[in-house]
Design a protein around this motif. Structure first.
Motif, PDB file in Angstrom:
ATOM      1  N   ARG A  25       1.214  -1.126   0.055  1.00 52.89           N
ATOM      2  CA  ARG A  25      -0.244   0.146   0.059  1.00 52.89           C
ATOM      3  C   ARG A  25       0.522   1.291   0.149  1.00 52.89           C
ATOM      4  O   ARG A  25       0.314   2.018  -0.856  1.00 52.89           O
ATOM      5  CB  ARG A  25      -0.571   0.125   1.126  1.00 52.89           C
ATOM      6  CG  ARG A  25      -2.293  -0.634   1.034  1.00 52.89           C
ATOM      7  CD  ARG A  25      -2.954  -1.246   2.341  1.00 52.89           C
ATOM      8  NE  ARG A  25      -2.599  -1.774   3.095  1.00 52.89           N
ATOM      9  CZ  ARG A  25      -2.645  -3.096   4.271  1.00 52.89           C
ATOM     10  NH1 ARG A  25      -3.460  -1.890   4.800  1.00 52.89           N
ATOM     11  NH2 ARG A  25      -2.089  -3.488   4.897  1.00 52.89           N
ATOM     12  N   ARG A  34       4.926  -3.114  -5.969  1.00 52.85           N
ATOM     13  CA  ARG A  34       4.613  -3.369  -4.350  1.00 52.85           C
ATOM     14  C   ARG A  34       5.908  -3.457  -4.162  1.00 52.85           C
ATOM     15  O   ARG A  34       6.373  -2.963  -3.012  1.00 52.85           O
ATOM     16  CB  ARG A  34       4.314  -4.780  -4.674  1.00 52.85           C
ATOM     17  CG  ARG A  34       2.468  -4.227  -4.660  1.00 52.85           C
ATOM     18  CD  ARG A  34       2.116  -5.942  -5.045  1.00 52.85           C
ATOM     19  NE  ARG A  34       2.293  -6.203  -3.083  1.00 52.85           N
ATOM     20  CZ  ARG A  34       1.593  -6.155  -2.251  1.00 52.85           C
ATOM     21  NH1 ARG A  34       0.394  -5.534  -2.701  1.00 52.85           N
ATOM     22  NH2 ARG A  34       1.524  -6.946  -1.207  1.00 52.85           N
ATOM     23  N   ARG A  72       1.273 -15.574  -3.369  1.00 45.15           N
ATOM     24  CA  ARG A  72       1.338 -13.849  -4.311  1.00 45.15           C
ATOM     25  C   ARG A  72       1.319 -13.873  -5.808  1.00 45.15           C
ATOM     26  O   ARG A  72       2.692 -15.563  -5.742  1.00 45.15           O
ATOM     27  CB  ARG A  72       2.139 -13.220  -3.241  1.00 45.15           C
ATOM     28  CG  ARG A  72       1.588 -12.066  -2.240  1.00 45.15           C
ATOM     29  CD  ARG A  72       2.340 -11.792  -1.567  1.00 45.15           C
ATOM     30  NE  ARG A  72       1.483 -11.245  -0.343  1.00 45.15           N
ATOM     31  CZ  ARG A  72       2.177  -9.405   0.265  1.00 45.15           C
ATOM     32  NH1 ARG A  72       2.680  -9.292   0.309  1.00 45.15           N
ATOM     33  NH2 ARG A  72       1.176  -9.865   1.204  1.00 45.15           N
TER      34      ARG A  72
HETATM   35  C1  IPE Z   1       4.409  -7.377   4.157  1.00 47.66           C
HETATM   36  O1  IPE Z   1       3.499  -5.373   3.313  1.00 47.66           O
HETATM   37  C2  IPE Z   1       5.036  -7.346   3.780  1.00 47.66           C
HETATM   38  C3  IPE Z   1       4.793  -8.624   2.773  1.00 47.66           C
HETATM   39  C4  IPE Z   1       3.813  -9.519   3.482  1.00 47.66           C
HETATM   40  C5  IPE Z   1       6.366 -10.006   2.689  1.00 47.66           C
HETATM   41  P1  IPE Z   1       2.902  -6.321   2.378  1.00 47.66           P
HETATM   42  O2  IPE Z   1       3.481  -6.826   0.507  1.00 47.66           O
HETATM   43  O3  IPE Z   1       2.058  -7.340   2.636  1.00 47.66           O
HETATM   44  O4  IPE Z   1       2.189  -5.274   1.956  1.00 47.66           O
HETATM   45  P2  IPE Z   1       0.453  -4.145   1.583  1.00 47.66           P
HETATM   46  O5  IPE Z   1      -0.318  -4.830   3.581  1.00 47.66           O
HETATM   47  O6  IPE Z   1      -0.359  -5.679   0.688  1.00 47.66           O
HETATM   48  O7  IPE Z   1       0.058  -3.097   1.701  1.00 47.66           O
END
Ligand code: IPE
Ligand code: IPE
Ligand code: MG
Length: 244
Positions: A25, A34, A72
């Motif tokens: 985010r 990301r 993911r």
């Molecule tokens: C945390 O941030 C890192 C990991 C889980 C690797 P996110 O990647 O989950 O970030 P958001 O929650 O989608 O914003």
């Protein structure tokens, strides 16, 4: 407010566990991929370790990658693994300079070989450090850990190394990946999510929880000190009453 000034050094937690959340985010809000968030999350790890060092907290556990995170998109997972390799390689010396001993928990065999190799090296390089223990949870999930522990225990019962009637909490704990560490006193989760996401389910039985709205890459020493300050206001009763 200067939270550090208000901290009682005699009552700092021994072990702080952190669910580092919100990288994606953070990046998205800047119109970036990301992975840009993951890269910037490294700064927050540095800030946290510095703050923990200043307060002489002996154990920090960080949730870096969950079993479920393998689901993911491949591109994110691959880049995250590469980032991990390069960070471990670059930071080993820095960890030594600060007396930090690295540990890992999780299903490490599922990590790419290059990662496993770098980790092994870093564990070796940092093994004699004794100021702060940094436990990195990688390909970790608590249910995986508990099932794994149950399997090992069942095997030892079958092989008559342990008697069924002797199994208790203390014995069960020895089969967990965290057997060498105290339970977390404080669990911090960033990014405003109010859940535990399969992290240390057994170990947080009596931990204090602190949820911060800050996205992980923005998390600073100040935020860490605030979490400790809030923790020190809690009354930990462990099932007893406060007036004894
Ligand atoms: C945390 O941030 C890192 C990991 C889980 C690797 P996110 O990647 O989950 O970030 P958001 O929650 O989608 O914003
Ligand atoms: C938990 O964060 C895992 C890590 C921080 C490594 P997630 O972002 O994967 O958790 P959910 O999906 O929001 O529960
Ligand atoms: Mg997340």
């Amino acid at each position: 407010m200067d939270f550090k000034e208000k901290i009682d050094y005699k009552k700092v937690p021994r072990h702080v566990a952190i669910i580092m959340d919100g990288n994606g985010r953070w990046a998205k809000s800047r119109g970036k991929e990301r992975i840009y968030g993951h890269e910037n999350g490294i700064n927050a790890v540095r800030e946290t370790l510095e703050a923990a060092g200043e307060l002489q907290i002996p154990y920090i556990t960080i949730f870096a990658f969950s079993t479920e995170n393998w689901n993911r998109p491949k591109k994110e997972v691959d880049t995250l693994m590469e980032l991990l390799v390069s960070v471990i390689r670059k930071e080993s010396q820095e960890l030594c300079k600060n007396g930090i001993k690295l540990h890992t928990i999780g299903d490490l065999m599922t990590l790419p070989e290059k990662c496993q190799k770098e980790l092994k090296e870093a564990l070796n390089i940092t093994k004699n450090n004794n100021k702060l223990n940094l436990i990195v949870a990688l390909s970790y999930s608590a249910r995986w850990e508990i099932v794994n522990a149950a399997k090992q225990l069942a095997k030892d019962v079958k092989e008559e190394k342990i008697k069924l009637e002797n199994i208790n909490n203390n014995i069960f704990e020895k089969y967990l990946t965290t057997s060498n560490f105290p339970d977390p006193d404080l669990l911090i989760r960033t990014s405003g999510e109010l859940r535990i996401s399969n992290f240390l389910l057994w170990q947080v039985a009596y931990s204090e929880f602190y949820f911060s709205p800050v996205l992980w890459p923005d998390f600073t020493k100040h935020d860490f000190f605030q979490a400790i300050f809030e923790y020190q206001k809690r009354d930990r009763r462990f099932g007893k009453t406060s007036d004894y």
